[in-house]
Design a protein around this motif. Sequence first.
Motif, short mmCIF file in Angstrom:
data_model
loop_
_atom_site.label_atom_id
_atom_site.label_comp_id
_atom_site.label_asym_id
_atom_site.label_seq_id
_atom_site.Cartn_x
_atom_site.Cartn_y
_atom_site.Cartn_z
N GLY A 32 0.88 -0.70 -0.13
CA GLY A 32 -0.02 -0.14 0.07
C GLY A 32 0.93 1.75 -0.33
N ILE A 33 1.89 1.32 0.58
CA ILE A 33 2.56 2.05 1.16
C ILE A 33 3.30 2.67 -0.62
N VAL A 34 3.81 1.80 -0.92
CA VAL A 34 4.79 1.39 -2.39
C VAL A 34 3.99 2.28 -3.71
N LEU A 35 2.12 1.97 -3.58
CA LEU A 35 1.22 1.92 -4.13
C LEU A 35 1.12 3.32 -4.22
N ILE A 36 1.19 4.18 -3.35
CA ILE A 36 1.00 5.76 -2.75
C ILE A 36 2.38 6.13 -3.36
N GLY A 37 3.40 5.77 -3.00
CA GLY A 37 4.89 6.50 -3.82
C GLY A 37 4.17 6.48 -5.94
N ILE A 38 3.81 5.45 -5.94
CA ILE A 38 3.78 5.38 -7.61
C ILE A 38 2.78 6.30 -8.29
N ILE A 39 1.62 5.87 -7.63
CA ILE A 39 0.74 6.90 -7.95
C ILE A 39 1.55 8.50 -7.66
N GLU A 40 1.73 9.07 -7.00
CA GLU A 40 2.75 9.92 -6.41
C GLU A 40 3.41 10.60 -8.34
N MET A 41 4.36 9.91 -7.94
CA MET A 41 5.18 9.94 -9.29
C MET A 41 4.20 9.68 -10.43
N ALA A 42 3.03 8.95 -10.35
CA ALA A 42 2.41 9.27 -12.57
C ALA A 42 1.53 10.31 -12.07
N THR A 45 4.80 12.84 -13.12
CA THR A 45 4.54 12.71 -14.62
C THR A 45 3.79 13.15 -15.72
N LYS A 46 2.31 12.92 -14.88
CA LYS A 46 1.51 13.28 -16.21
C LYS A 46 1.75 14.68 -15.97
N ASN A 47 1.97 15.90 -14.53
CA ASN A 47 2.04 17.05 -14.40
C ASN A 47 3.09 17.49 -15.60
N ARG A 48 4.25 16.93 -16.11
CA ARG A 48 5.36 17.65 -16.70
C ARG A 48 5.16 16.57 -17.87
N LYS A 49 3.55 16.12 -18.20
CA LYS A 49 3.16 15.79 -20.25
C LYS A 49 4.44 14.98 -20.38
N ARG A 50 4.77 14.04 -19.10
CA ARG A 50 5.83 12.93 -19.58
C ARG A 50 5.34 11.40 -19.15
N LEU A 51 3.91 11.25 -18.75
CA LEU A 51 3.25 9.93 -18.35
C LEU A 51 3.32 9.33 -19.25
N THR A 52 3.70 7.57 -19.19
CA THR A 52 4.68 6.35 -19.62
C THR A 52 3.12 5.80 -19.65
N LEU A 53 2.73 4.73 -20.67
CA LEU A 53 2.38 3.24 -20.91
C LEU A 53 2.63 2.58 -19.44
N GLY A 54 3.84 2.77 -19.20
CA GLY A 54 4.77 1.46 -18.84
C GLY A 54 4.54 1.85 -17.27
N LEU A 55 4.16 2.98 -16.42
CA LEU A 55 4.31 3.45 -15.59
C LEU A 55 2.49 3.41 -15.17
N ALA A 56 1.47 3.75 -15.95
CA ALA A 56 0.40 3.81 -16.12
C ALA A 56 0.13 2.46 -15.55
#
Length: 83
Positions: A32-42, A45-56
């Motif tokens: 759950g903690i890892v999930l929160i970190g991954i969502i924050e990273m996503a 990266t989305k705000n910088r317009k660099r969200l990749t399909l792999g991260l999604a």
Amino acid sequence: MVIYLPIVTGVLLVSHAFPNHPALTIIKVILGIVLIGIIEMAFATKNRKRLTLGLAWLVIFFILLVGGLGLYLTSGYPLNQYL
């Protein structure tokens, strides 16, 4: 606000599932903690317009993994009430 849902459900789950499955409960809390970190990273990266399909896909995978483990630890509650 939605990204903190794993924290709330994790806290509620720990008190009920820990006596029966202590190791799996600890793993679910860590995931759950890892999930929160991954969502924050996503989101970052989305705000910088660099969200990749792999991260999604990684976000979706972890959501399903944490949710599935939570359902297993609660023996399907609350879904088992409707099936």
